[in-house]
Design an enzyme around this catalytic site. Structure first.
Site, short mmCIF file in Angstrom:
data_model
loop_
_atom_site.label_atom_id
_atom_site.label_comp_id
_atom_site.label_asym_id
_atom_site.label_seq_id
_atom_site.Cartn_x
_atom_site.Cartn_y
_atom_site.Cartn_z
N ALA A 1 -13.91 -21.89 -69.21
CA ALA A 1 -14.81 -21.49 -70.30
C ALA A 1 -14.63 -22.40 -71.51
O ALA A 1 -15.61 -22.78 -72.17
CB ALA A 1 -14.51 -20.04 -70.69
N TYR B 1 -9.65 -21.49 -69.10
CA TYR B 1 -9.70 -22.95 -69.24
C TYR B 1 -11.11 -23.47 -68.98
O TYR B 1 -11.65 -24.27 -69.76
CB TYR B 1 -8.71 -23.58 -68.27
CG TYR B 1 -8.76 -25.10 -68.21
CD1 TYR B 1 -8.10 -25.87 -69.16
CD2 TYR B 1 -9.48 -25.76 -67.21
CE1 TYR B 1 -8.15 -27.25 -69.11
CE2 TYR B 1 -9.53 -27.14 -67.15
CZ TYR B 1 -8.86 -27.89 -68.11
OH TYR B 1 -8.92 -29.26 -68.05
#
Length: 256
Positions: A158, A156
């Site tokens: 990233a 998430y």
């Protein structure tokens, strides 16, 4: 006094609940014509029906990770509203998965919705946004990833950091076409998804915020409204943090 948004065509992806629903409600209240987008048709229609108490809202079902679905959303907005003035690329998911056991499928699903979905949504709506004369792209990112980290949300985080890279380059590419591209980075906002994490989590998060409260969907929606105005026409490529000061303390001792 800001220029009214009355009659503007607004697309809100992930608009059936949480922050997206709050953004859709705010634009409807402001007199915009809102197309609410969600994966589940019944859920999308139910949300639109509820929001019609505030203004003109319709719904369509789409999976933003699919190019053909994004193209259809742009076409529907064109048919119903005659164009697109504002795209709120809000669709996002945040399943928890420790890095050591995270599957490739989980990585692909999160990146596909949160990052790829943002890019595909913008690309599909781009011709209409350019034709608008005051096209706006407003991306819902997060403090998690670009600024902070949280265990279980590596994929998430990233995806949300990736959104900011997209925003900055897209802003440069689209500046000459009169389209601005900005991101809102919410902190902990009280939504259905956050409530599912439990009362202990909510209380701990409240204590980590200098203002001693979680954000509301209206706190985020109000920034989206501003970015959609003519007065915000010279703001592009920016990431606006809306978190009650959560990222400011050096340590918990600063809040003692």
């Amino acid at each position: 006094m800001f220029t009214p948004l009355t009659g503007r065509s607004v697309v809100v992806t992930g608009g059936s609940k949480g922050i997206g629903k709050g953004i859709a409600r705010a634009f409807a209240r402001a007199g915009a014509r809102v197309l609410l987008v969600a994966r589940d048709k019944a859920v999308a229609e139910a949300a639109a029906e509820e929001l019609r108490a505030y203004g003109e809202v319709s719904a369509t079902a789409a999976d933003v990770s699919r190019e053909e679905d994004c193209a259809r959303v742009a076409a529907v907005a064109g048919e119903r509203h005659g164009g697109i003035d504002v795209l709120c690329a809000n669709a996002g998911i945040f399943p928890e998965a420790p890095l050591a056991t995270m599957t490739v499928e989980e990585i692909d699903t999160v990146l596909g919705t949160n990052l790829k979905g943002t890019i595909l949504s913008v690309r599909a709506c781009l011709p209409a946004l350019e034709a608008s004369g005051h096209g706006r792209v407003i991306v819902t990112s997060s403090i998690t990833g670009p600024i902070t980290g949280y265990p279980g949300w590596a994929h998430y985080g990233a995806s949300k950091a990736g959104q900011l890279g997209f925003v900055r380059t897209a802003a440069i590419e689209l500046a000459g076409k009169g389209v601005t591209v900005n991101a809102i980075l919410p902190g902990n906002v009280l939504t259905e998804g956050l409530a599912d994490l439990g009362e202990d989590y909510l209380r701990q998060m409240e204590q980590s915020v200098p203002m001693k409260r979680l954000g509301s969907v209206d706190d985020i929606a109000n920034v989206a409204l501003f970015l959609a105005t003519d007065e915000a026409a010279y703001i592009t490529g920016q990431a606006i943090v809306v978190d009650g000061g959560q990222v400011l303390p050096e340590s918990a001792m600063a809040l003692a």
